[in-house]
Design a protein around this motif. Structure first.
Motif, mmCIF file in Angstrom:
data_model
loop_
_atom_site.group_PDB
_atom_site.id
_atom_site.type_symbol
_atom_site.label_atom_id
_atom_site.label_comp_id
_atom_site.label_asym_id
_atom_site.label_seq_id
_atom_site.Cartn_x
_atom_site.Cartn_y
_atom_site.Cartn_z
ATOM 1 N N GLN A 188 9.237 0.794 -16.213
ATOM 2 C CA GLN A 188 9.084 2.171 -16.662
ATOM 3 C C GLN A 188 8.248 2.994 -15.679
ATOM 4 O OE1 GLN A 188 10.042 4.809 -17.932
ATOM 5 N NE2 GLN A 188 9.832 4.551 -20.163
ATOM 6 N N HIS A 189 8.430 4.306 -15.774
ATOM 7 C CA HIS A 189 7.647 5.270 -14.995
ATOM 8 C C HIS A 189 6.185 5.176 -15.449
ATOM 9 C CE1 HIS A 189 6.162 9.072 -13.471
ATOM 10 N NE2 HIS A 189 7.287 9.242 -12.813
ATOM 11 N N PRO A 190 5.244 5.218 -14.512
ATOM 12 C CA PRO A 190 3.826 5.093 -14.894
ATOM 13 C C PRO A 190 3.387 6.111 -15.942
ATOM 14 C CG PRO A 190 4.055 4.968 -12.514
ATOM 15 C CD PRO A 190 5.421 5.284 -13.052
ATOM 16 N N ASP A 234 15.910 4.168 -8.714
ATOM 17 C CA ASP A 234 15.916 5.615 -8.826
ATOM 18 C C ASP A 234 15.255 6.005 -10.151
ATOM 19 O OD1 ASP A 234 17.414 8.072 -7.446
ATOM 20 O OD2 ASP A 234 17.339 8.357 -9.620
ATOM 21 N N ALA A 235 14.361 6.999 -10.103
ATOM 22 C CA ALA A 235 13.607 7.369 -11.306
ATOM 23 C C ALA A 235 14.538 7.711 -12.463
ATOM 24 C CB ALA A 235 12.684 8.548 -11.006
ATOM 25 N N GLN A 262 2.111 -6.308 -11.630
ATOM 26 C CA GLN A 262 3.227 -7.158 -11.221
ATOM 27 C C GLN A 262 4.063 -6.459 -10.155
ATOM 28 O OE1 GLN A 262 5.210 -7.956 -14.990
ATOM 29 N NE2 GLN A 262 4.203 -9.942 -15.156
ATOM 30 N N ALA A 263 4.276 -5.164 -10.342
ATOM 31 C CA ALA A 263 5.114 -4.403 -9.405
ATOM 32 C C ALA A 263 4.568 -4.500 -7.984
ATOM 33 C CB ALA A 263 5.194 -2.941 -9.837
ATOM 34 N N GLN A 264 3.245 -4.518 -7.887
ATOM 35 C CA GLN A 264 2.601 -4.625 -6.582
ATOM 36 C C GLN A 264 2.963 -5.958 -5.924
ATOM 37 O OE1 GLN A 264 0.674 -1.841 -5.907
ATOM 38 N NE2 GLN A 264 0.795 -2.571 -3.806
ATOM 39 N N GLY A 276 12.996 11.873 -6.726
ATOM 40 C CA GLY A 276 13.424 12.884 -5.765
ATOM 41 C C GLY A 276 13.251 12.376 -4.351
ATOM 42 N N LYS A 277 12.561 13.161 -3.544
ATOM 43 C CA LYS A 277 12.392 12.753 -2.149
ATOM 44 C C LYS A 277 11.010 12.190 -1.868
ATOM 45 C CE LYS A 277 16.058 15.406 -0.170
ATOM 46 N NZ LYS A 277 16.573 16.274 0.907
ATOM 47 N N GLN A 278 10.276 11.921 -2.938
ATOM 48 C CA GLN A 278 8.944 11.372 -2.754
ATOM 49 C C GLN A 278 8.997 9.951 -2.221
ATOM 50 O OE1 GLN A 278 6.508 11.666 -6.293
ATOM 51 N NE2 GLN A 278 7.329 13.691 -6.777
ATOM 52 N N LYS A 279 7.853 9.518 -1.726
ATOM 53 C CA LYS A 279 7.743 8.127 -1.300
ATOM 54 C C LYS A 279 7.880 7.201 -2.506
ATOM 55 C CE LYS A 279 4.366 6.537 0.950
ATOM 56 N NZ LYS A 279 3.190 6.119 1.748
ATOM 57 N N PRO A 280 8.433 6.022 -2.300
ATOM 58 C CA PRO A 280 8.524 5.073 -3.417
ATOM 59 C C PRO A 280 7.125 4.708 -3.920
ATOM 60 C CG PRO A 280 9.812 4.320 -1.533
ATOM 61 C CD PRO A 280 9.005 5.487 -1.066
ATOM 62 N N ARG A 281 6.990 4.588 -5.228
ATOM 63 C CA ARG A 281 5.717 4.169 -5.831
ATOM 64 C C ARG A 281 5.961 2.966 -6.723
ATOM 65 N NH1 ARG A 281 4.862 9.359 -9.155
ATOM 66 N NH2 ARG A 281 3.115 8.216 -10.098
#
Length: 424
Positions: free
Chosen positions: A293-295, A249-250, A363-365, A374-379
């Motif tokens: 971390q958040h991009p 969760d962000a 790495q996350a990829q 929120g309700k956005q698609k996971p990134r």
RNA sequence: GGAGAGAUGGCAGAGUGGUUUAAUGCGGCGGUCUUGAAAACCGUUGUGCCUUAGGGUACCGGGGGUUCGAAUCCCUCUCUCUCCGCCA
């Protein structure tokens, strides 16, 4: 791993950034995109056929329930025929996906635009030099391997006997100093909000792949062939892999982790002068810090981590400099790396003691490590890590720089941990 | 090392061939009610890919097979748990 979506949408940017590291095979980008084109085409066709097949199967089921056997058998034949055209498409799809992956895995990370172009370490850019001067030790300065012998701190021969070259035995105050450094580094990391854990030091193949050691650095890790496990080359591998296949969760970003582990590296193919004493070992101790971390904030975080590592080295009173690595000197997975080098007074050499990197989504990829806002698609999230710090070269510099006629002074911050102020 | 059991959605847990593109419960989110909260009730709630839309498709530990149709049957691999043995 770069995502095919990124390459599709930012092809030119990707090529420009790969050029910063002089990546010799930029044509792989085009190859991946051609394969992707094919894959999408095949998948479109296949999905249509599968949809037909699903419809037929449902109708057949209904007809059987209604007792209409003849009609059902007609449809069965139709479906059987359909199956023949599905098979080759499925095969083509699988082949295309495999081929895309094979290409993507060969692509290194795209360096940040802030990375200086270049091919060798000579083109790295010094971005900081602290105010601690190189010690004036004079003619009688002894290298740390001599000091280690003189004060019976490290027994290289004994390690050689028990295991082999590059596996030293720390003894007496040498062993205590190791323990002190580990505790000090972990305590300092905790003060910065890093959560301590003690991970396994054997990892499986998925973990090795997730952080990028596999497949390209296969030969650098010790491999337990009987069980197919790898000895960790850094705590980065287990720590970062805690979050493999996780959607964070962000609100919980950044995730901050730290751990002490021994690190094992085969150092295959590294011969020469730099291997004496503690300069290059097969087993060494290190405290690692990792952040997820958040991009939008990962580069601020990189600076924060860099500043923290700087404060650690500073607290030990060592002369050090920070190098921003040029494109050609960066590791496969990194988008921007700062190396920390301390000056070892007797060898008169700069020794790398930390490497702090932002891997962006690379790495996350591979890890399938994502975050949700929120309700956005996971990134994909951004991952970062740094040594804080690797012990052997710190010890080398401390021994060499702090040597006096009367013994070796222990930095003030370590005294509560060592219980002694000097090595005599 | 020996014997047995098992792997299903955030969690628990049903499902042994055809409206299961997975019941039910818990949790989460939104709403009704309330001064507010709780309770109750209603709704909603996975991921990837393809697609202008609508929608389609795949995923029930991994891989392979049987079938018109597989969470369900078969083969194989991996892992987990329980008991016994050994042991820090």
């Amino acid at each position: 791993m770069l995502s095919i979506q990124y390459l599709r949408e930012h092809r030119d940017e990707a090529l420009q950034r790969l050029a910063i590291r002089n990546f010799p095979q930029p044509e792989l980008v085009g190859k991946a995109l051609d394969l992707d084109e094919e894959r999408r085409h095949v998948q479109g066709e296949l999905d249509t056929l599968l949809a037909e097949q699903n419809t037929l199967a449902k109708q057949i089921g209904q007809l059987f329930r209604d007792g209409k056997k003849d009609e059902a058998n007609d449809l069965k034949n139709k479906s059987t025929a359909l199956k023949e055209s599905v098979k080759p498409l499925e095969h083509r799809l699988a082949e295309a996906q495999k081929a895309i992956r094979e290409v993507l895995v060969q692509l290194p990370n795209t360096p940040s635009v802030r990375v200086p172009p270049g091919t060798t370490e000579d083109e790295n850019e010094q971005v900081y030099r602290n105010e601690v001067q190189e010690p004036a030790l004079g003619e009688n300065a002894r290298a740390h391997w001599d000091l280690a012998k003189q004060y019976e701190l490290i027994d290289f021969e004994l390690g050689n006997k028990v295991t082999g070259a590059g596996f030293p035995v720390y003894k007496g105050k040498g062993a205590k100093l190791q323990r002190a450094l580990i505790s000090y580094f972990l305590d300092e990391a905790a003060k910065q909000g890093y959560e301590e854990s003690q991970p396994p030091i054997l990892v499986n193949e998925d973990s090795g792949f997730g952080t990028g050691q596999l497949p390209d650095k296969e030969g650098q890790m010790y491999h337990m062939q009987l069980d197919d496990y790898y000895l960790v080359p850094t705590a980065e591998v287990p720590l970062t892999n805690y979050y493999r296949d996780v959607i964070v969760d962000a609100g919980n970003l950044p995730v901050k982790l730290t751990a002490y582990t021994p690190c094992f590296r085969r150092e295959a193919g590294s011969y020469g002068k730099d291997v004496r004493g503690l300069n290059r070992l097969h087993q060494f101790d290190k405290v690692e810090i990792v952040q997820i971390q958040h991009p939008d904030r990962s580069y601020d975080t990189l600076e924060e981590m860099k500043d923290y590592v700087a404060s650690l080295v500073e607290s030990l009173g060592l002369p050090f400099r920070i190098m921003k690595l040029c494109g050609g000197d960066m590791s496969f997975a990194s988008a921007l790396t700062y190396d920390f080098e301390v000056f070892a007074g007797a060898q008169r050499k700069w020794l790398e003691v930390s490497s702090v990197s932002n891997f962006e989504a690379f790495q996350a990829q591979r890890l399938q490590l994502r975050f949700r806002e929120g309700k956005q698609k996971p990134r994909p999230a951004h991952t970062l890590n740094g040594s804080a710090l690797a012990l052997p070269r710190i010890v080398a510099a401390l021994l060499e720089n702090n040597q006096t006629e009367k013994g070796i002074a222990i930095p003030e911050v370590l005294v509560p941990y060592t219980g002694f102020e000097s090595i005599k």
